[in-house]
Design an enzyme around this catalytic site. Sequence first.
Site, PDB file in Angstrom:
ATOM      1  N   CYS A  71       0.819  -1.230   0.000  1.00 29.46           N
ATOM      2  CA  CYS A  71       0.000   0.000   0.000  1.00 29.46           C
ATOM      3  C   CYS A  71       0.845   1.268   0.000  1.00 29.46           C
ATOM      4  CB  CYS A  71      -0.983  -0.009   1.170  1.00 29.46           C
ATOM      5  SG  CYS A  71      -0.224   0.066   2.802  1.00 29.46           S
ATOM      6  N   HIS A 124      -2.151   1.242   7.044  1.00 26.48           N
ATOM      7  CA  HIS A 124      -2.582   1.127   5.654  1.00 26.48           C
ATOM      8  C   HIS A 124      -2.871   2.520   5.096  1.00 26.48           C
ATOM      9  CE1 HIS A 124      -4.033  -1.306   2.313  1.00 26.48           C
ATOM     10  NE2 HIS A 124      -5.049  -0.481   2.193  1.00 26.48           N
ATOM     11  N   HIS A 139      -5.514   1.303  -3.558  1.00 29.41           N
ATOM     12  CA  HIS A 139      -4.587   0.821  -2.527  1.00 29.41           C
ATOM     13  C   HIS A 139      -4.172  -0.594  -2.864  1.00 29.41           C
ATOM     14  CE1 HIS A 139      -7.690  -1.696  -0.355  1.00 29.41           C
ATOM     15  NE2 HIS A 139      -8.417  -1.011  -1.212  1.00 29.41           N
TER      16      HIS A 139
END
Length: 167
Positions: A71, A124, A139
């Site tokens: 990510c 993330h 992502h």
Amino acid sequence: MKKIISYLLILSFAVSACGSSPKDRVIISSKKASTSKNSGNKKIKSIVSYAKTFNGTRYKYGGTTKKGMDCSGLVYTSFKKENIVLPRTSKTMATQGKPISLKKVDVGDLLFFKTNKRKNVISHVGLVVEVKGAIKFIHASTSRGVIISSLNENYWNKAFAVARRVL
């Protein structure tokens, strides 16, 4: 038995480590964006467009290429194409730019998530690609690779921590 335990440890690490990277990477603070609004828009369009070229790329911890991407690698690589060097981990990336409310989120902004509930830290990051109706972001998912998701999805909505604007 040792193989199974090793596999489970590696799998659990990969699921929770999207925001991490190998320790040998150098973290460089972001360069200031141009003050011209038009220049910023061009850069944002370029960053988002480049990030989308990785759609479908498999997940790879520490990856920054079409062979594999995590990510923060996706965001790092996309911004770097426009000579904007961000830190390499999602946790450190979340210190860049300025925090913004979801009501003000726009294409090119970053969304940060806490996907590891036990550690309760940023783990993330996603790049906003659309804000019409729902906020959509690109992502690298550990299970599905680089994809576009919606903040309306229950998992991402619950894991959402903060939105930040770098440009």
